[in-house]
Design a protein around this motif. Structure first.
Motif, PDB file in Angstrom:
ATOM      1  N   GLU A  58      41.148  40.711  50.324  1.00 56.91           N
ATOM      2  CA  GLU A  58      41.236  41.490  48.959  1.00 56.91           C
ATOM      3  C   GLU A  58      40.351  41.357  47.658  1.00 56.91           C
ATOM      4  OE1 GLU A  58      44.314  44.271  46.724  1.00 56.91           O
ATOM      5  OE2 GLU A  58      44.915  43.594  48.489  1.00 56.91           O
ATOM      6  N   VAL A  59      40.520  40.186  47.597  1.00 50.91           N
ATOM      7  CA  VAL A  59      40.460  39.272  46.523  1.00 50.91           C
ATOM      8  C   VAL A  59      38.666  38.900  45.918  1.00 50.91           C
ATOM      9  CG1 VAL A  59      40.757  37.135  45.008  1.00 50.91           C
ATOM     10  CG2 VAL A  59      42.602  38.402  45.757  1.00 50.91           C
ATOM     11  N   ILE A  60      38.258  38.822  47.072  1.00 49.29           N
ATOM     12  CA  ILE A  60      36.861  38.256  46.923  1.00 49.29           C
ATOM     13  C   ILE A  60      36.396  40.219  46.860  1.00 49.29           C
ATOM     14  CG2 ILE A  60      35.075  37.944  48.625  1.00 49.29           C
ATOM     15  CD1 ILE A  60      36.619  35.606  49.232  1.00 49.29           C
ATOM     16  N   THR A  61      36.182  40.914  47.996  1.00 48.14           N
ATOM     17  CA  THR A  61      36.007  41.962  47.886  1.00 48.14           C
ATOM     18  C   THR A  61      36.337  43.101  46.655  1.00 48.14           C
ATOM     19  OG1 THR A  61      37.616  43.485  49.190  1.00 48.14           O
ATOM     20  CG2 THR A  61      35.680  41.674  50.575  1.00 48.14           C
ATOM     21  N   ASN A  62      37.237  42.862  45.881  1.00 42.54           N
ATOM     22  CA  ASN A  62      36.887  43.503  44.965  1.00 42.54           C
ATOM     23  C   ASN A  62      36.828  42.684  43.807  1.00 42.54           C
ATOM     24  OD1 ASN A  62      38.276  45.492  46.356  1.00 42.54           O
ATOM     25  ND2 ASN A  62      40.264  44.954  46.030  1.00 42.54           N
ATOM     26  N   ASN A  63      36.452  41.586  43.586  1.00 42.58           N
ATOM     27  CA  ASN A  63      36.049  41.141  42.392  1.00 42.58           C
ATOM     28  C   ASN A  63      37.660  41.051  41.077  1.00 42.58           C
ATOM     29  OD1 ASN A  63      33.652  40.359  43.064  1.00 42.58           O
ATOM     30  ND2 ASN A  63      32.919  42.498  42.722  1.00 42.58           N
ATOM     31  N   SER A  64      38.332  40.628  42.635  1.00 41.29           N
ATOM     32  CA  SER A  64      39.413  40.508  41.119  1.00 41.29           C
ATOM     33  C   SER A  64      39.837  39.551  40.702  1.00 41.29           C
ATOM     34  CB  SER A  64      41.257  40.471  42.806  1.00 41.29           C
ATOM     35  OG  SER A  64      40.946  42.293  43.369  1.00 41.29           O
ATOM     36  N   GLN A 136      46.033  40.244  41.478  1.00 45.04           N
ATOM     37  CA  GLN A 136      45.801  42.037  41.820  1.00 45.04           C
ATOM     38  C   GLN A 136      45.286  42.545  42.625  1.00 45.04           C
ATOM     39  OE1 GLN A 136      44.050  44.118  37.226  1.00 45.04           O
ATOM     40  NE2 GLN A 136      43.547  41.550  37.185  1.00 45.04           N
ATOM     41  N   ALA A 137      46.046  41.694  43.646  1.00 47.20           N
ATOM     42  CA  ALA A 137      45.406  42.163  45.116  1.00 47.20           C
ATOM     43  C   ALA A 137      46.943  43.331  45.129  1.00 47.20           C
ATOM     44  CB  ALA A 137      45.728  41.387  45.871  1.00 47.20           C
ATOM     45  N   TYR A 138      46.857  44.480  45.282  1.00 46.65           N
ATOM     46  CA  TYR A 138      47.616  45.321  45.645  1.00 46.65           C
ATOM     47  C   TYR A 138      48.181  45.644  46.539  1.00 46.65           C
ATOM     48  CZ  TYR A 138      47.784  44.823  40.214  1.00 46.65           C
ATOM     49  OH  TYR A 138      47.545  44.619  38.892  1.00 46.65           O
ATOM     50  N   PHE A 139      47.145  46.140  47.033  1.00 44.94           N
ATOM     51  CA  PHE A 139      47.289  46.280  48.763  1.00 44.94           C
ATOM     52  C   PHE A 139      47.521  45.159  49.973  1.00 44.94           C
ATOM     53  CE2 PHE A 139      44.695  47.095  53.692  1.00 44.94           C
ATOM     54  CZ  PHE A 139      45.670  48.082  53.145  1.00 44.94           C
ATOM     55  N   THR A 140      47.221  43.966  49.222  1.00 42.19           N
ATOM     56  CA  THR A 140      48.089  43.082  50.568  1.00 42.19           C
ATOM     57  C   THR A 140      49.693  43.214  49.820  1.00 42.19           C
ATOM     58  OG1 THR A 140      46.020  42.078  50.338  1.00 42.19           O
ATOM     59  CG2 THR A 140      47.780  40.631  50.814  1.00 42.19           C
TER      60      THR A 140
END
Length: 178
Positions: A58-64, A136-140
Motif C-alpha cells: 500500500e505504501v509503495i503503490t500509493n506513493n504514501s 497514511q496506509a489507511y486501507f491496511t
C-alpha cells in the motif's frame, strides 16, 4: 526511507520474538506444558505476515508519505513498543505466540498484568493501527484492525478457557475487565 527503516526494525523485532517464543515453548513443554487451541495459529501467522506485505504494497503503490501526524503517531508507537517489552519481560519464560499452558502454574500478576488481563493483545491492536497510520496506509490500518479483532475474538476465549482449567487464572483476574 524512514518507512523502510521502521518496517525493517519492526520485522526484525518480530523475528526475534519468534526465536524467543520457540525457546520459551521448548522450556515450557519440558516442564509438562501443553499447547491449546492450535487450530487457529496458522491463521494468526497468516494475518501477521500478510499485514506487513499489505502495508509495504500500500505504501509503495500509493506513493504514501509520512502522515502530518507522524511525530505524534511515532511517539505513541515507541510507547507501545515499550509496553510490548514490559509485557514480554513480565511474562518471562511464559510468554509465547502460541497458547502454551503449564498446568498448576501461578498466573503472572506483575508488570502490566497487575492492571490488565491481556496487555500484550492491546499492544498488538495498537501496533496494527499505528504503524499504517504513520504512513497514511489507511486501507491496511482499517482492514487489519478488523481482521485482528476477529482473530482475538477467537484467541482470547481459547486462552482464557485453557488458563481457567489449568491455573489460578480465575482467582487472579476475576475483577479485571480487560
Amino acid at each position: 526511507m524512514i518507512f523502510y527503516i521502521i518496517v525493517f526494525l519492526v520485522i526484525a523485532q518480530r523475528l526475534t520474538e519468534v526465536f524467543i517464543a520457540k525457546r520459551n515453548e521448548k522450556w515450557m513443554l519440558s516442564q509438562g506444558a501443553y499447547e491449546f487451541g492450535a487450530s487457529h495459529y496458522p491463521y494468526m501467522l497468516a494475518l501477521h505476515s500478510s499485514f506487513f506485505l499489505f502495508l509495504i504494497v500500500e505504501v509503495i503503490t500509493n506513493n504514501s508519505s509520512l502522515s502530518p501526524l507522524f511525530p505524534l503517531l511515532f511517539i505513541l508507537f515507541v510507547a507501545v513498543q515499550a509496553l510490548r517489552i514490559w509485557c514480554l519481560r513480565s511474562l518471562g519464560p511464559f510468554w509465547n505466540t502460541k497458547i502454551i499452558i503449564l498446568p498448576g502454574a501461578e498466573v503472572v500478576k506483575k508488570g502490566p498484568y497487575v492492571f490488565f488481563r491481556h496487555p500484550n493483545y492491546a499492544v498488538v491492536c495498537l501496533e496494527i493501527l499505528l504503524l499504517p497510520l504513520m504512513f497514511q496506509a489507511y486501507f491496511t490500518a482499517f482492514c487489519f484492525t478488523l481482521l485482528n479483532i476477529t482473530m482475538l475474538s477467537v484467541r482470547i476465549p481459547l486462552e482464557e478457557k485453557a488458563l481457567r482449567e489449568s491455573t489460578n487464572y480465575n482467582h487472579v483476574f476475576q475483577k479485571k475487565i480487560l
